[in-house]
Write a protein that holds these residues in place. Structure first.
Motif, PDB file in Angstrom:
ATOM      1  N   SER A  37       0.851  -1.168   0.152  1.00 50.90           N
ATOM      2  CA  SER A  37      -0.020  -0.064  -0.071  1.00 50.90           C
ATOM      3  C   SER A  37       0.809   1.313   0.161  1.00 50.90           C
ATOM      4  CB  SER A  37      -0.853  -0.034   1.105  1.00 50.90           C
ATOM      5  OG  SER A  37      -0.206   0.337   2.336  1.00 50.90           O
ATOM      6  N   PRO A  38       0.501   2.465  -0.604  1.00 48.72           N
ATOM      7  CA  PRO A  38       1.207   3.499  -0.436  1.00 48.72           C
ATOM      8  C   PRO A  38       1.592   4.321   0.928  1.00 48.72           C
ATOM      9  CG  PRO A  38      -0.578   3.637  -2.173  1.00 48.72           C
ATOM     10  CD  PRO A  38      -0.607   2.622  -1.287  1.00 48.72           C
ATOM     11  N   GLU A  39       0.552   3.842   1.950  1.00 47.13           N
ATOM     12  CA  GLU A  39       0.828   4.208   3.139  1.00 47.13           C
ATOM     13  C   GLU A  39       1.957   3.455   4.028  1.00 47.13           C
ATOM     14  OE1 GLU A  39      -3.067   5.110   1.841  1.00 47.13           O
ATOM     15  OE2 GLU A  39      -2.195   3.184   2.096  1.00 47.13           O
ATOM     16  N   PHE A  40       2.066   1.972   3.500  1.00 52.43           N
ATOM     17  CA  PHE A  40       3.156   1.431   4.270  1.00 52.43           C
ATOM     18  C   PHE A  40       4.491   1.939   3.532  1.00 52.43           C
ATOM     19  CE2 PHE A  40       6.332  -2.389   4.089  1.00 52.43           C
ATOM     20  CZ  PHE A  40       5.913  -2.796   5.461  1.00 52.43           C
ATOM     21  N   VAL A  41       4.475   2.203   2.143  1.00 47.05           N
ATOM     22  CA  VAL A  41       5.788   2.835   1.429  1.00 47.05           C
ATOM     23  C   VAL A  41       5.975   4.238   2.518  1.00 47.05           C
ATOM     24  CG1 VAL A  41       6.774   3.745  -0.558  1.00 47.05           C
ATOM     25  CG2 VAL A  41       5.432   1.645  -0.516  1.00 47.05           C
ATOM     26  N   ALA A  42       5.069   5.034   2.498  1.00 49.25           N
ATOM     27  CA  ALA A  42       5.144   6.497   3.220  1.00 49.25           C
ATOM     28  C   ALA A  42       5.760   6.159   4.765  1.00 49.25           C
ATOM     29  CB  ALA A  42       3.964   6.997   3.193  1.00 49.25           C
ATOM     30  N   GLU A  43       5.260   5.061   5.249  1.00 48.69           N
ATOM     31  CA  GLU A  43       5.729   4.848   6.608  1.00 48.69           C
ATOM     32  C   GLU A  43       7.299   4.510   6.660  1.00 48.69           C
ATOM     33  OE1 GLU A  43       4.696   2.030  10.335  1.00 48.69           O
ATOM     34  OE2 GLU A  43       3.917   1.644   8.758  1.00 48.69           O
ATOM     35  N   ALA A  44       7.727   3.461   5.726  1.00 50.38           N
ATOM     36  CA  ALA A  44       8.796   3.360   5.590  1.00 50.38           C
ATOM     37  C   ALA A  44       9.927   4.430   5.307  1.00 50.38           C
ATOM     38  CB  ALA A  44       9.119   2.179   4.415  1.00 50.38           C
ATOM     39  N   VAL A  45       9.448   5.299   4.419  1.00 52.69           N
ATOM     40  CA  VAL A  45      10.264   6.391   3.952  1.00 52.69           C
ATOM     41  C   VAL A  45      10.479   7.308   5.169  1.00 52.69           C
ATOM     42  CG1 VAL A  45      10.513   8.559   2.379  1.00 52.69           C
ATOM     43  CG2 VAL A  45       9.774   6.224   1.369  1.00 52.69           C
ATOM     44  N   ARG A  46       9.333   7.617   5.844  1.00 49.70           N
ATOM     45  CA  ARG A  46       9.201   8.367   7.016  1.00 49.70           C
ATOM     46  C   ARG A  46      10.369   7.916   8.138  1.00 49.70           C
ATOM     47  NH1 ARG A  46       4.625   8.020   8.209  1.00 49.70           N
ATOM     48  NH2 ARG A  46       4.750   6.591  10.046  1.00 49.70           N
ATOM     49  N   ASP A  47      10.236   6.635   8.379  1.00 49.04           N
ATOM     50  CA  ASP A  47      11.256   6.087   9.365  1.00 49.04           C
ATOM     51  C   ASP A  47      12.477   6.027   9.145  1.00 49.04           C
ATOM     52  OD1 ASP A  47       8.976   5.759  10.788  1.00 49.04           O
ATOM     53  OD2 ASP A  47       8.870   3.697  10.705  1.00 49.04           O
ATOM     54  N   ARG A  48      12.919   6.039   7.714  1.00 39.82           N
ATOM     55  CA  ARG A  48      14.339   6.158   7.324  1.00 39.82           C
ATOM     56  C   ARG A  48      14.966   7.409   6.952  1.00 39.82           C
ATOM     57  NH1 ARG A  48      15.402   1.507   2.917  1.00 39.82           N
ATOM     58  NH2 ARG A  48      13.484   2.305   1.610  1.00 39.82           N
ATOM     59  N   MET A  49      14.048   8.354   6.807  1.00 35.14           N
ATOM     60  CA  MET A  49      14.634   9.600   6.523  1.00 35.14           C
ATOM     61  C   MET A  49      15.401  10.441   7.601  1.00 35.14           C
ATOM     62  SD  MET A  49      14.310  11.838   4.141  1.00 35.14           S
ATOM     63  CE  MET A  49      12.723  11.687   3.316  1.00 35.14           C
ATOM     64  N   TYR A 182       0.397 -10.286   8.101  1.00 32.37           N
ATOM     65  CA  TYR A 182       0.078  -9.732   9.275  1.00 32.37           C
ATOM     66  C   TYR A 182      -0.452  -8.210   9.163  1.00 32.37           C
ATOM     67  CZ  TYR A 182       2.733 -13.503  11.218  1.00 32.37           C
ATOM     68  OH  TYR A 182       3.253 -14.739  11.623  1.00 32.37           O
ATOM     69  N   PRO A 183      -1.456  -7.954   8.541  1.00 28.23           N
ATOM     70  CA  PRO A 183      -2.018  -6.658   8.156  1.00 28.23           C
ATOM     71  C   PRO A 183      -2.012  -5.659   9.294  1.00 28.23           C
ATOM     72  CG  PRO A 183      -3.790  -8.352   8.268  1.00 28.23           C
ATOM     73  CD  PRO A 183      -2.499  -9.036   8.492  1.00 28.23           C
ATOM     74  N   GLY A 184      -1.636  -4.477   9.216  1.00 31.00           N
ATOM     75  CA  GLY A 184      -1.648  -3.613  10.237  1.00 31.00           C
ATOM     76  C   GLY A 184      -0.251  -3.436  10.806  1.00 31.00           C
ATOM     77  N   LEU A 185       0.599  -4.252  10.757  1.00 30.28           N
ATOM     78  CA  LEU A 185       1.908  -4.301  11.692  1.00 30.28           C
ATOM     79  C   LEU A 185       2.818  -2.962  10.813  1.00 30.28           C
ATOM     80  CD1 LEU A 185       3.256  -7.945  12.179  1.00 30.28           C
ATOM     81  CD2 LEU A 185       2.232  -6.063  13.537  1.00 30.28           C
ATOM     82  N   SER A 186       3.470  -2.461  11.590  1.00 31.71           N
ATOM     83  CA  SER A 186       4.442  -1.407  11.127  1.00 31.71           C
ATOM     84  C   SER A 186       5.635  -1.919  10.643  1.00 31.71           C
ATOM     85  CB  SER A 186       4.737  -0.463  12.216  1.00 31.71           C
ATOM     86  OG  SER A 186       5.567  -0.984  13.383  1.00 31.71           O
ATOM     87  N   ILE A 187       6.280  -0.878   9.798  1.00 28.14           N
ATOM     88  CA  ILE A 187       7.582  -1.516   9.328  1.00 28.14           C
ATOM     89  C   ILE A 187       8.545  -2.122  10.215  1.00 28.14           C
ATOM     90  CG2 ILE A 187       8.563   0.879   9.117  1.00 28.14           C
ATOM     91  CD1 ILE A 187       9.098  -1.611   6.609  1.00 28.14           C
TER      92      ILE A 187
END
Length: 384
Positions: A37-49, A182-187
């Protein structure tokens, strides 16, 4: 393996470009956004930034060269199988240099980033550091074995090195697969599940490749076993105790702990079963060397949970980690560290056999000492 490497190479090369120049093309983000999902990608990018911004240049170097390594690995395997010796040596030199430079970039990131501030937290930082040490150590020993004229050991170390490198594309595959399981898990939680078994998976793959390429029933100078029944009984007891402790420790952390335990125990059990079956088959067909190598890796696998159980309190006290973080880090590194130790013991086993042959050869070649034999005729002439 070749398909995975070829598919991951462009993803690795372009993965960090958007962090340096927003809007730059990134194949991995595009694929992940459509598979999860785009939300999962956005979370991964945010956490790595944040963590990546401190060491962006070394990480881009690491990532781009990592893509090159994904291409060089299959080339090395194919040139070895086809016995293109000159090409294999040239590409092998390029491969080794690329590993050192790429891992130097990763090391700068780890040194500059406190463990608790790293992407996906301290446990992920510890696992990455362990993979880095294992990769550099494996390629160094592989090069040394090639220089010393030990192709069988060179092969094992280089396969283990490439196994550690394969954690990168396999982790990306798990990013695409685990969110559906595991839907809903964070990165961060997805990464914790992945590192429960990635070290065991890649080291087991390296072992399977080594055994598939080594058809020898015996190795000169290698007789008997370094893993007799008492040793195997002892390591099984230690492993059972470590596994019991790990199970109780994970179960104390509720649903998240059970999820992590399952991600560790299932691949562990499959690996154990395959090694036991392969060792039994080697015994039946009289392949003593194959059986010995399987048994040495089985002993290491049994000791992995015990190693993890001992490592957890050490990480808690030396790094100030909470119990769950130390548990994830200790378990996540256990199988990889013990697989490295197993290849070390296998190498020592082969070197010990060669040394025994060297010591026996002078005695076999030494001429008989003492007075020269005298013929009967000569003795009769002396008597006369």
């Amino acid at each position: 393996m070749t398909v995975v490497c070829l598919a991951y190479a462009p993803i690795a090369v372009t993965e960090l470009w958007p962090y340096a120049r927003p809007g730059a093309p990134a194949l991995g983000e595009w694929l992940l956004g459509r598979s999860v999902s785009p939300e999962f990608v956005a979370e991964a990018v945010r956490d790595r930034m944040g963590p990546y911004s401190r060491s962006l240049a070394p990480l881009i170097l690491h990532s781009v060269l990592g893509g090159l390594l994904m291409l060089l690995g299959p080339v090395q395997l194919l040139t070895a199988l086809r016995r293109r010796v000159r090409l294999h040596r040239i590409t092998g030199t390029v491969f080794a240099v690329t590993v050192y430079v790429s891992m130097a970039g990763a090391a700068l990131y780890l040194v500059r980033t406190p463990p608790e501030q790293a992407f996906s937290g301290a446990a992920f930082w510890i696992v990455l550091a362990t993979i880095l040490v294992g990769t550099v150590g494996s390629v160094s020993l592989g090069v040394l074995a090639a220089i010393r004229g030990l192709p069988d050991l060179h092969q094992r170390w280089m396969l283990l090195c490439y196994g550690f490198l394969m954690t990168a594309p396999l982790l990306r595959l798990e990013w695409g697969f685990l969110p559906s399981l595991y839907p809903g898990l964070s990165i961060q939680d997805i990464n914790r599940v992945a590192i429960m078994h990635l070290g065991a998976l890649v080291s087991f793959g390296a072992l399977l490749a080594s055994r598939a390429l080594d058809r020898r029933a015996t190795v000169p100078g290698v007789t008997g076993t370094w893993c007799p029944a008492p040793v195997m009984a002892a390591v099984h007891l230690a492993g059972a105790a470590g596994l019991a402790w790990t199970t109780v420790a994970f179960l104390d952390h509720g649903a998240g702990g059970r999820r992590l335990l399952l991600a560790y125990v299932v691949p562990y059990a499959v690996t154990y079963a395959v090694i036991v079956v392969r060792a039994a088959r080697a015994r039946v067909r009289g392949a003593d060397w194959a059986r010995e190598e399987w048994r040495m890796h089985l002993a290491a696998l049994c000791l992995a949970p015990a190693f993890s159980a001992v490592t957890v309190p050490v990480l808690e006290r030396t790094m100030g980690l909470d119990r769950l973080t130390a548990l994830v880090a200790g378990v996540g590194t256990g199988c990889g560290v013990l697989a490295y130790a197993a290849v070390t013991v296998v190498s020592l086993r082969v070197l010990h056999g060669r040394e025994l042959l060297k010591r026996q050869r002078p005695f076999a070649e030494r001429p008989a000492t003492g007075p020269a034999p005298v013929s009967v005729a000569a003795r009769e002439g002396d008597h006369r």
